[in-house]
Design an enzyme around this catalytic site. Sequence first.
Site, short mmCIF file in Angstrom:
data_model
loop_
_atom_site.label_atom_id
_atom_site.label_comp_id
_atom_site.label_asym_id
_atom_site.label_seq_id
_atom_site.Cartn_x
_atom_site.Cartn_y
_atom_site.Cartn_z
N GLY A 12 -11.65 1.67 0.32
CA GLY A 12 -10.63 1.14 0.35
C GLY A 12 -10.12 0.47 1.56
N ASP A 13 -9.02 -0.64 1.07
CA ASP A 13 -8.58 -1.29 2.44
C ASP A 13 -9.40 -2.31 3.00
OD1 ASP A 13 -6.18 0.24 2.41
OD2 ASP A 13 -7.28 1.78 3.39
N LYS A 16 -9.02 -6.61 0.02
CA LYS A 16 -8.96 -7.00 -1.35
C LYS A 16 -7.70 -7.89 -1.64
CE LYS A 16 -9.08 -2.96 -3.65
NZ LYS A 16 -9.29 -2.05 -2.59
N GLY A 40 -2.06 -0.62 -2.27
CA GLY A 40 -0.86 -1.55 -1.60
C GLY A 40 -1.61 -2.73 -0.83
N HIS A 41 -0.83 -3.87 -0.99
CA HIS A 41 -1.43 -5.09 -0.25
C HIS A 41 -0.49 -6.05 0.20
CE1 HIS A 41 -3.24 -5.87 -4.22
NE2 HIS A 41 -2.50 -6.81 -3.98
N GLN A 223 -8.11 1.47 -4.65
CA GLN A 223 -8.97 1.82 -3.93
C GLN A 223 -10.30 1.36 -3.95
OE1 GLN A 223 -7.05 3.65 -6.67
NE2 GLN A 223 -5.51 3.36 -4.97
N ARG A 302 -0.70 5.19 8.38
CA ARG A 302 -1.80 5.91 9.10
C ARG A 302 -2.65 5.15 9.66
NH1 ARG A 302 -3.41 10.14 4.43
NH2 ARG A 302 -3.53 8.23 3.37
N ARG A 304 -6.27 3.86 10.44
CA ARG A 304 -7.58 4.20 9.71
C ARG A 304 -8.64 4.63 10.87
NH1 ARG A 304 -6.40 -1.58 7.07
NH2 ARG A 304 -4.96 -0.83 5.54
N LYS A 330 -13.46 -9.79 7.19
CA LYS A 330 -13.22 -9.36 8.68
C LYS A 330 -14.40 -9.32 9.47
CE LYS A 330 -9.46 -6.58 8.70
NZ LYS A 330 -8.59 -5.56 8.96
N THR A 413 -12.97 -15.03 6.82
CA THR A 413 -13.11 -14.94 8.29
C THR A 413 -11.82 -15.00 9.05
OG1 THR A 413 -13.17 -17.40 7.97
CG2 THR A 413 -15.39 -16.21 8.09
#
Length: 429
Positions: A12-13, A16, A40-41, A223, A302, A304, A330, A413
């Site tokens: 996840g994260d 997306k 969440g995004h 997720q 939180r 990561r 990333k 990027t």
Amino acid sequence: MPNVAVIGAQWGDEGKGKVVDWLASRADVVVRFQGGHNAGHTLVVGNQTYKLSLLPSGLVRGKLGVIGNGVVIDPVALLAEMDRVRAQGLDVTPDNLRIAENAILILPVHGALDRAREAARGDRKIGTTGRGIGPAYEDKVARRAIRVCDLAEPDVLSDKLDELLLHHNTLLTGLGAQPAQKQELLDLLLGLAPRLLPHVEAVWERLDEARRAGRRILFEGAQAVMLDVDHGTYPFVTSSNTIAATAAAGSGIGPAVIGFVLGIAKAYSTRVGAGPFPTELHDETGRQLGTRGHEFGTVTGRPRRCGWFDAALVRQAVKVGGIQGLALTKLDVLDGMAELKIGVGYEINGKRLNHLPAGQAAQAAAKPIYETIEGWAGSTRGARSWAALPAQAIKYVRRVEELVETPVTLLSTSPERDDTILMRDPFES
Ligand code: IMP
């Protein structure tokens, strides 16, 4: 087939949000098919920043948003999210948001049970988002869940609440939490019903019409494969299937309608919550990845956990998830690092394995086997063409492709929507 499904290929994260937003601008309909407001995004459109959890991202691009039957819906959270985006100038109406009549509702008792159980687990907790996702899916398979359509049938709703509370109050009392009051719940749901029901319909029928009219449908996963309840690092997973195949069952279309499956992976790895993470770094490099990548959970805030890219894990996700092309995000976070590592397999109790086995003890014992790759001095940030990338960064991406046995069809990027290198348009694949 002009449709696309987007799923996470790690825990996840993976970024997306940006990719889904870019694809949503080119789709006609955007469908959520699993998960709930644990996802969440953040979407930046013009000078507005939208934080979405349950609403399909296409809404901010003026597209039809559909919440499929596979989603678990907290009606209070959904209405609050609708109010929030409305206050930002986005019109959410029954014309642009449709909700499956057979989707499951998350009730306050689910959140209470989720949190009480996590507290009872102590240091063996899963690290759930505490939003009642697991208990709501449990009720679905146990056939005692309240569905969206029950809001239109008060007598059925009342009877079903009796059955549901018999179960939940026994558990809550046993865990030392407050039992729920039926009348309070009934009043809450019947009070919310007039705002929700105008959005509710048989979405499978609308999706079938869209498909036959040649509309582009984007299935927006939440997720990721390694959090899949069957294929992930069980029990440290979410409570739904997150693989692309779920887009069919979770929205009421046939599997052939799903189209191209795009997996999203970060150029390194992160995870929130507990559970195995073989390439996790507990050193300065891990902290550096977290700081440079701004690695804090969107939903819970939180920090990561961070580590090297695990090609063995992503290859596994590609296979079980049905991923046909990878969007790598990333990459710029790795800029300037002298040396990079990629996990290519595991050593588990003296044996080499090229995949993560299902056993909990074996997963916990898995030590990564690394391949070391030279880093690059230049910057990849904001690059919009291969030519703008340092040669060594291209080598890294090519090695990732080889190891995960899937082409990288999109490279992101920077968080900006246009800082993307597109190798293949998923809607044209
Ligand atoms: P739950 O989905 O709230 O039950 O949480 C189960 C596990 O999935 C926990 O480790 C959560 O941190 C993780 N999880 C749930 N949703 C997301 C997400 O959107 N991104 C990353 N991790 C998530």
